[in-house]
Design a protein around this motif. Structure first.
Motif, short mmCIF file in Angstrom:
data_model
loop_
_atom_site.label_atom_id
_atom_site.label_comp_id
_atom_site.label_asym_id
_atom_site.label_seq_id
_atom_site.Cartn_x
_atom_site.Cartn_y
_atom_site.Cartn_z
N UNK A 147 -27.22 64.70 37.27
CA UNK A 147 -27.08 66.15 37.19
C UNK A 147 -26.00 66.48 38.27
N UNK A 148 -25.76 66.01 39.42
CA UNK A 148 -24.73 66.33 40.16
C UNK A 148 -23.32 66.03 39.51
N UNK A 149 -23.29 64.70 38.83
CA UNK A 149 -21.93 64.69 38.15
C UNK A 149 -21.87 65.40 36.82
N UNK A 150 -22.81 65.99 36.22
CA UNK A 150 -22.76 66.87 35.32
C UNK A 150 -22.29 68.47 35.78
N UNK A 151 -22.43 68.47 37.04
CA UNK A 151 -21.94 69.72 37.48
C UNK A 151 -20.52 69.72 37.72
N UNK A 152 -20.20 68.37 38.16
CA UNK A 152 -18.84 68.12 38.59
C UNK A 152 -17.89 68.04 37.25
N UNK A 153 -18.47 67.56 36.17
CA UNK A 153 -17.71 67.59 34.81
C UNK A 153 -17.63 69.21 34.68
N UNK A 154 -18.77 69.86 34.66
CA UNK A 154 -18.25 71.32 34.02
C UNK A 154 -17.27 72.11 35.03
N UNK A 155 -17.08 71.63 36.20
CA UNK A 155 -16.20 72.20 37.21
C UNK A 155 -14.76 71.33 37.04
N UNK A 156 -14.65 70.38 35.97
CA UNK A 156 -13.50 69.83 36.01
C UNK A 156 -13.32 69.24 37.30
N UNK A 157 -14.10 68.49 37.99
CA UNK A 157 -13.99 68.13 39.49
C UNK A 157 -14.00 66.48 39.48
N UNK A 158 -13.16 66.04 40.32
CA UNK A 158 -13.36 64.49 40.68
C UNK A 158 -14.11 64.18 41.84
N UNK A 159 -14.52 65.33 42.54
CA UNK A 159 -15.49 65.51 43.59
C UNK A 159 -17.02 64.82 43.30
N UNK A 160 -17.43 63.75 44.09
CA UNK A 160 -18.58 63.31 43.81
C UNK A 160 -19.71 63.79 45.17
N UNK A 161 -20.67 64.22 44.75
CA UNK A 161 -21.69 64.76 45.76
C UNK A 161 -22.64 63.34 45.92
N UNK A 162 -22.65 63.19 47.14
CA UNK A 162 -23.60 62.07 47.65
C UNK A 162 -25.15 62.39 47.76
N UNK A 163 -25.98 61.52 47.91
CA UNK A 163 -27.40 61.84 47.98
C UNK A 163 -27.89 61.51 49.21
#
Ligand code: AHR
Length: 500
Positions: free
Chosen positions: A271-287
């Motif tokens: 889910x977090x990486x899906x949001x990153x994809x929509x935002x065209x972001x290379x940032x990764x949210x950690x858990x």
């Protein structure tokens, strides 16, 4: 049964962030009062900190401890817990129907953290309060001086800033039980604005947004998606919470919780990486798995609230048995194997309240069964987690379709040359013949420790009068030959094999 575990020094999951060995102290029941703090107790120091609990905490080895809640924080005014103790107000704690004396607060907790060499993880109140109180509290804690709030801290005897790095933006804001719970959009907006203000006060902090409070919440997945849509750029972590239950009283089914934890981690990463994809972001949210444990026995209404607004009542005093310790060990293995994304976690909680440590007021403190896998993991897991390739027969359960009998991880510490295997034998009647191949880690390894936690009775517990019923023992059936380990693991056992 025979199983095989293969790792290669070049196939690394990630460096292990030792913040995954965190715990949690909430103003709830006897976690603080008669738990870590009991002035007048025979072992208490001049600050009222119980010496026996500090000693057991050091042995348990949590690296970070979340405070002050939990559900409690959503109704907490930080101002009540600072300044001269005699002037602090007595309040109703609506979360746990208790009376809060506020004799223990921010500066006491920070003192306790220093005394036990633990990093604090602080949750701010985003229930009854909001961004402004969060930024005020951060200024009180972390600003060096020269402003009203930082000078207030100094007037309370704390000259140097606390420099608290890890902040949780509220607690379980999706839960209808939470004081001033919110929709995902409401919470996402508030988390965004709170993070903005807090980072303006101190840009060095790390922030965790609230994820779902359980994987079976109706809004699970959607909640994280919406919340991160609002605050993806502002936060470093999304939180996960889980409490394992054995309501059907079946150990094989109960072990399915361990697999479910792995599934949840992978789902929330997606889910977090899906949001990153929509935002065209290379940032990764950690858990940040900032609440996890077994908890289902002490969950009746009488375990959650007692009439008459008592002070420090006996709440959530779960008594842990052998199978609970095995599940806790399995959960630690799962989190270590996901070390690339799980960067913080808190065993909820530390003492008396769903805790590995129990106390009696004025009396002794002792280790519950779950104490041991946690203490061994914090003691022996340092370095890099290697990608485990596991060959094991499995079984089918209602809780999970395919559960391999072997659950294992390997952590390698290049700096000391120590490689540690953590392994759970989930077969309840058969000894496991485990072959471990440690490829590329040196051909003349020696065995330092082979420890096993096992009891023929899955319901055995450690109590005040019999505190050593379930304790780790040496496993004489482990041999190291070159880069191979051959081990016999008892049915239903948690095992730690340390080699150099
Ligand atoms: O850890 C006990 C409670 O469980 C916490 O206060 C809350 O966050 C969760 O529901």
């Amino acid at each position: 049964i025979s199983t095989r575990l293969v790792v290669d020094r070049d196939f690394v999951v990630s460096d292990l962030d030792r913040r995954i060995f965190g715990s949690f102290v909430e103003h709830l029941g006897r976690a603080v009062y008669t738990g870590i703090y009991e002035p007048g107790h025979p072992t208490a120091d001049e600050r009222g900190f119980r010496g026996d609990v500090m000693e057991l905490t050091r042995e348990l080895g949590p690296t970070i401890v979340r405070y002050p809640g939990g559900n409690f924080v959503s109704g907490y005014n930080w101002e009540d817990g600072v300044g001269p103790a005699a002037d602090r107000p007595v309040r109703l704690d609506l979360a746990w129907a208790s009376t809060e004396t506020n004799q223990f607060g921010t500066n006491e907790f920070m003192e306790w953290c220093k005394a036990t060499d633990i990093e604090p993880m602080w949750a701010v109140n985003l229930g009854t309060r909001g961004p402004d109180e969060a930024r005020e509290f951060l200024e009180y804690c972390n600003h060096p001086g020269g402003t009203a709030l930082s000078d207030l801290r100094k007037s309370h005897g704390v000259e140097a800033p606390h420099d608290i790095k890890f902040w949780c933006l509220g607690n379980e804001m999706d839960g209808p039980w939470q004081i001033c719970s919110k929709t995902a959009d409401e919470y996402g907006r508030i988390a965004h604005e709170t993070a903005k203000l807090m980072r303006l006060v101190d840009p060095t902090i790390q922030l965790a947004a609230c994820g779902s409070s359980q994987h079976n919440m109706p809004t699970y997945g959607k909640w994280e998606d919406t919340v991160l849509e609002h605050c993806f750029d502002d936060v470093d972590f999304i939180s996960l919470h889980t409490y394992f239950e054995n309501r059907g009283d079946s150990t094989p089914e109960f072990f399915g919780c361990i697999e479910q934890m792995d599934v949840s981690i992978k789902e929330i990463v997606a889910v977090a990486d899906g949001v990153a994809a929509r935002k065209h972001s290379t940032k990764r949210i950690m858990l940040s798995f900032d609440e996890w444990n077994v908890w289902y026995k002490a969950r009746s209404i009488n375990d959650l609230r007692k009439p008459g607004w008592p002070q420090a009542p006996r709440l959530l005093e779960e008594i842990y048995n052998t199978e609970d310790a095995l599940v806790v060990g399995g959960a630690l293995i799962v989190m270590m194997n996901n070390a690339d994304r799980v960067k913080a976690a808190c065993l909820a909680q530390l003492v008396n309240v769903i805790g590995p440590i129990m106390t009696e007021p004025g009396g002794p403190a002792w280790r519950q069964t779950i104490f041991y896998p946690f203490a061994q993991a914090t003691r022996f897991a340092h370095g890099k987690v290697l990608r485990p390739v596991i060959e094991s027969p499995s079984y089918e359960a209602k809780s999970h379709p395919e559960i391999p009998y072997l659950c294992a991880c390997v952590v390698d510490d290049e700096s000391t040359g120590t490689t540690t295997v953590f392994a759970l034998n989930r077969h309840l009647t058969e000894t496991m013949q485990l072959r471990v191949e440690l490829r590329g880690l040196g051909t003349s390894r020696t065995l330092d420790h082979a420890l096993a936690l096992h009891h023929s009775n899955m319901k055995a517990t450690n109590t005040k009068d019999a505190p050593n019923t379930v304790v780790p023992e040496n496993n004489p059936h482990v041999q190291v030959d070159g880069e191979t380990i051959l081990a016999e693991l008892k049915p239903g056992s948690w095992n730690v094999i340390v080699t150099t």
